[in-house]
Enzyme design. Structure first.
Site, PDB file in Angstrom:
ATOM      1  N   LYS A  22       0.757  10.088   7.095  1.00  0.00           N
ATOM      2  CA  LYS A  22       1.272   9.217   6.034  1.00  0.00           C
ATOM      3  C   LYS A  22       0.265   9.165   4.871  1.00  0.00           C
ATOM      4  O   LYS A  22       0.634   9.201   3.698  1.00  0.00           O
ATOM      5  CB  LYS A  22       1.496   7.825   6.641  1.00  0.00           C
ATOM      6  CG  LYS A  22       1.956   6.747   5.700  1.00  0.00           C
ATOM      7  CD  LYS A  22       2.447   5.535   6.470  1.00  0.00           C
ATOM      8  CE  LYS A  22       1.351   4.714   7.100  1.00  0.00           C
ATOM      9  NZ  LYS A  22       0.771   3.681   6.227  1.00  0.00           N
ATOM     10  N   ARG A  27      -0.521  10.686  -0.779  1.00  0.00           N
ATOM     11  CA  ARG A  27      -1.402  11.221  -1.834  1.00  0.00           C
ATOM     12  C   ARG A  27      -0.765  12.445  -2.476  1.00  0.00           C
ATOM     13  O   ARG A  27      -0.750  12.594  -3.692  1.00  0.00           O
ATOM     14  CB  ARG A  27      -2.773  11.587  -1.233  1.00  0.00           C
ATOM     15  CG  ARG A  27      -3.668  10.383  -0.962  1.00  0.00           C
ATOM     16  CD  ARG A  27      -4.804  10.723  -0.003  1.00  0.00           C
ATOM     17  NE  ARG A  27      -5.773   9.643   0.109  1.00  0.00           N
ATOM     18  CZ  ARG A  27      -5.581   8.525   0.814  1.00  0.00           C
ATOM     19  NH1 ARG A  27      -4.441   8.350   1.465  1.00  0.00           N
ATOM     20  NH2 ARG A  27      -6.519   7.590   0.868  1.00  0.00           N
ATOM     21  N   ARG A  98      -0.395  -9.991  -0.380  1.00  0.00           N
ATOM     22  CA  ARG A  98      -1.536  -9.068  -0.246  1.00  0.00           C
ATOM     23  C   ARG A  98      -2.191  -8.863  -1.614  1.00  0.00           C
ATOM     24  O   ARG A  98      -1.534  -8.475  -2.576  1.00  0.00           O
ATOM     25  CB  ARG A  98      -1.073  -7.727   0.343  1.00  0.00           C
ATOM     26  CG  ARG A  98      -0.595  -7.871   1.780  1.00  0.00           C
ATOM     27  CD  ARG A  98      -0.022  -6.593   2.350  1.00  0.00           C
ATOM     28  NE  ARG A  98      -1.054  -5.590   2.633  1.00  0.00           N
ATOM     29  CZ  ARG A  98      -0.805  -4.425   3.218  1.00  0.00           C
ATOM     30  NH1 ARG A  98       0.436  -4.106   3.566  1.00  0.00           N
ATOM     31  NH2 ARG A  98      -1.770  -3.570   3.455  1.00  0.00           N
ATOM     32  N   GLN A 146      -7.779   2.412  -0.716  1.00  0.00           N
ATOM     33  CA  GLN A 146      -6.547   2.816  -1.420  1.00  0.00           C
ATOM     34  C   GLN A 146      -6.615   2.459  -2.911  1.00  0.00           C
ATOM     35  O   GLN A 146      -6.018   3.151  -3.733  1.00  0.00           O
ATOM     36  CB  GLN A 146      -5.330   2.171  -0.768  1.00  0.00           C
ATOM     37  CG  GLN A 146      -5.036   2.757   0.600  1.00  0.00           C
ATOM     38  CD  GLN A 146      -3.906   2.039   1.311  1.00  0.00           C
ATOM     39  OE1 GLN A 146      -3.196   1.225   0.716  1.00  0.00           O
ATOM     40  NE2 GLN A 146      -3.735   2.328   2.591  1.00  0.00           N
ATOM     41  N   ASP A 290      -8.161   1.355  10.956  1.00  0.00           N
ATOM     42  CA  ASP A 290      -6.769   1.437  11.442  1.00  0.00           C
ATOM     43  C   ASP A 290      -6.660   1.691  12.939  1.00  0.00           C
ATOM     44  O   ASP A 290      -5.588   1.511  13.509  1.00  0.00           O
ATOM     45  CB  ASP A 290      -5.994   2.530  10.692  1.00  0.00           C
ATOM     46  CG  ASP A 290      -5.454   2.020   9.360  1.00  0.00           C
ATOM     47  OD1 ASP A 290      -5.446   0.797   9.153  1.00  0.00           O
ATOM     48  OD2 ASP A 290      -5.043   2.849   8.536  1.00  0.00           O
ATOM     49  N   LYS A 317      -4.023  -6.554   5.855  1.00  0.00           N
ATOM     50  CA  LYS A 317      -3.057  -5.486   6.155  1.00  0.00           C
ATOM     51  C   LYS A 317      -1.648  -6.087   6.262  1.00  0.00           C
ATOM     52  O   LYS A 317      -1.387  -7.175   5.762  1.00  0.00           O
ATOM     53  CB  LYS A 317      -3.472  -4.774   7.446  1.00  0.00           C
ATOM     54  CG  LYS A 317      -4.808  -4.059   7.345  1.00  0.00           C
ATOM     55  CD  LYS A 317      -4.678  -2.732   6.626  1.00  0.00           C
ATOM     56  CE  LYS A 317      -5.983  -1.952   6.680  1.00  0.00           C
ATOM     57  NZ  LYS A 317      -5.841  -0.609   6.123  1.00  0.00           N
ATOM     58  N   LYS A 388       7.805   2.327  10.169  1.00  0.00           N
ATOM     59  CA  LYS A 388       6.919   2.292   8.993  1.00  0.00           C
ATOM     60  C   LYS A 388       6.018   3.521   8.944  1.00  0.00           C
ATOM     61  O   LYS A 388       5.764   4.069   7.879  1.00  0.00           O
ATOM     62  CB  LYS A 388       6.075   1.015   9.015  1.00  0.00           C
ATOM     63  CG  LYS A 388       5.148   0.889   7.819  1.00  0.00           C
ATOM     64  CD  LYS A 388       4.501  -0.465   7.791  1.00  0.00           C
ATOM     65  CE  LYS A 388       3.397  -0.586   6.790  1.00  0.00           C
ATOM     66  NZ  LYS A 388       3.512   0.045   5.525  1.00  0.00           N
TER      67      LYS A 388
END
Length: 405
Positions: A22, A27, A98, A146, A290, A317, A388
Site C-alpha cells: 500500500k 507513492r 487526525r 507521510q 506499524d 493512527k 483497508k
C-alpha cells in the site's frame, strides 16, 4: 461482521500471494499522476489505494478519502500543485480528528493558499492549487513520515525543486528512504544528508514500468502465525531480500521468536525452528511502528514479555493504537501498561478464550489478533475492516486451515 476464528491443528502449510505494498502503491500512483508515462504493476488492491486512485482520476471539488490517512497527506501536497484547481479534502469522522497542521503549514510555506473548513489543525481542508516557485520548507522531524514523503513526491515537479530542512530527531526513516528510492528509480536526483533532504526538479521522465513489491506489513501476520504454530512452512510472493520497506525488519525481529526466513526468486519462505524457546523482547520500533500490534500479540501467544518503544506515532493512527492494545489485551488476561510512546507486556501463559476483540475501525487490530486463534478461539468484531489494506486476509487464513464462522 463479527467472525469466530478457531483451528483444530497447528501445522501450517500454504503458498500465498500477498497484494502489492500500500505504501509503495500510493507513492507511485501520485508519481504516475505527475508523470503519466509511468505504468504500474502488482499494485495494492486495498481500500486506501482505490481511494487514492479515484481521487487522482476524478474532477470533483469535494474529495472524501474516508479512513485513508496516506491519501489525505499525499493528496494535500498533490492538489497544492494543480494550478487553477480548488478542492476540499475531507474524510471519516476519525480522519477529522487526525492532525494535519504540520503538513498544512509546510505547504503554506510554499506560498499555497490552504485553509481549514472546520476545526483549526484538522481536516477538512480547502486547497487552491497553483504554480509553485518557492523551494525551501522547514518542518519538525518527529512527525509522521507521510508528511515528509508528501512533499518529496511533488518536489521534482516544482519549478525549482525542493530543499526540506527537518528540525529534531527524524522518525520512520525507512519510509522517507523508500520515497527517495522511488524518485531515484525515475532518474530524479535527490540527496539526504543530516537533516536536509534535497530533490532536484525534473519536468519529464522516461517511460517506465514500475513493479510494486508485495506488502511487508501484510506479511507480518504470517510471521506471527509461524511463530505461534507447532510446525509451519508458509511461502509468500513477491518479496525482495533488499526491500525498500522498513517493515522488512520483521526478518530479524521474528528470528528472535523462532521464525526462519529464506528468499528465492522473489519468494519469501517462512519456517518454524523446532523446540525454540524465545526470550522476552526489548525493541525500539521508531522506524517500524506499524508492526508493533503484531509483535505484542505474538509475544502474548508465546507467553513471553516485551518492552516496545518508539511508538509515539501510534496515538494518531486509525485509532489510538496504544490505548486500543491496552484494552483488548487486558480482556485476554494480559498484564500490559502503555505510555505515550511505549508498551510493556508481562510474560504470562494464560490467555482467556472466546474473547471478542474490538477493532476500532482499524485494519491492523483485526489482523494482528487473528493469529491468536492458534492458541484459543477468538472473535474479531467488524472483521471486514481488513479491506483497508488487505482485502483477501480472511480467505488466506482459510487457506491455512482456519475455521471461520
Amino acid at each position: 461482521m463479527n467472525l469466530l476464528l478457531q483451528t483444530n491443528h497447528s501445522n501450517l502449510k500454504a503458498q500465498i500471494a500477498v497484494t502489492g505494498s500500500k505504501s509503495e502503491t500510493n507513492r507511485l500512483l501520485l508519481l504516475q499522476a505527475l508523470y503519466p508515462n509511468i505504468t504500474l504493476s502488482n499494485t495494492s488492491n486495498s481500500d486506501d489505494s482505490e481511494v487514492m486512485q479515484k481521487a487522482l482520476k476524478g474532477n470533483n471539488e469535494i474529495i472524501d478519502i474516508h479512513h485513508a490517512g496516506t491519501a489525505m497527506r499525499f493528496l494535500s501536497a498533490y492538489f497544492a500543485t494543480q494550478e487553477g484547481r480548488e478542492v476540499v479534502l475531507t474524510g471519516s469522522s476519525r480522519m477529522q480528528e487526525r492532525p494535519i497542521k504540520v503538513l498544512v503549514e509546510a505547504i503554506a510555506q510554499l506560498g499555497v493558499k490552504i485553509t481549514y473548513e472546520k476545526e483549526d489543525g484538522y481536516p477538512p481542508i480547502r486547497i487552491k492549487g497553483q504554480k509553485i516557485t518557492a523551494s525551501r520548507v522547514t518542518m519538525a522531524a518527529n512527525v509522521s513520515s507521510q508528511y515528509i514523503s508528501a512533499l518529496l513526491l511533488i518536489a521534482p515537479k516544482l519549478e525549482n525543486g525542493l530543499e526540506l530542512l527537518l528540525e529534531g530527531e527524524i522518525t520512520s526513516v525507512p519510509y522517507i528512504k523508500m520515497t527517495l528510492a522511488l524518485l531515484n528509480d525515475l532518474d530524479i536526483q535527490t540527496s539526504f544528508e543530516g537533516n536536509v533532504i534535497k530533490v532536484l526538479p525534473k519536468q519529464e521522465v522516461v517511460s517506465k514500468e514500475m513493479v510494486v513489491e508485495s506488502d511487508w506489513s501484510s506479511a507480518s501476520y504470517f510471521f506471527s502465525l509461524v511463530a505461534l504454530a507447532d510446525q509451519a512452512a508458509i511461502s509468500l510472493t513477491s518479496y525482495k531480500e533488499n526491500s525498500l520497506q522498513g517493515d522488512s525488519a520483521l526478518v530479524e525481529i521474528y528470528k528472535q521468536m523462532g521464525v526462519v526466513s529464506n528468499f528465492k526468486n522473489n519468494v519469501l519462505s517462512l519456517t518454524k525452528t523446532p523446540n525454540f524457546k524465545p526470550e522476552n523482547l526489548n525493541l525500539e520500533l521508531n522506524n517500524t511502528p506499524d508492526i508493533a500490534q503484531t509483535i505484542v500479540v505474538t509475544c502474548l501467544g508465546l507467553g513471553i514479555g516485551c518492552y516496545l518503544t518508539g511508538l509515539h506515532t501510534l496515538k494518531i493512527k486509525e485509532t489510538d493504537r496504544l490505548e486500543a492494545l491496552r484494552i483488548e489485551l487486558t480482556k485476554l488476561g494480559a498484564n500490559i501498561t502503555v505510555t505515550n510512546d511505549s508498551l510493556t507486556l508481562a510474560a504470562s501463559n494464560k490467555i482467556n478464550q472466546n474473547v471478542t476483540i474490538a477493532t476500532y475501525n482499524d485494519h491492523r487490530m483485526a489482523m494482528a489478533f487473528a493469529p491468536l486463534a492458534l492458541k484459543v478461539p477468538i472473535i474479531i468484531e467488524n472483521a471486514d475492516v481488513v479491506s483497508k489494506s488487505y482485502p483477501d486476509f480472511w480467505e488466506d487464513m482459510k487457506t491455512l486451515g482456519f475455521i471461520i464462522s
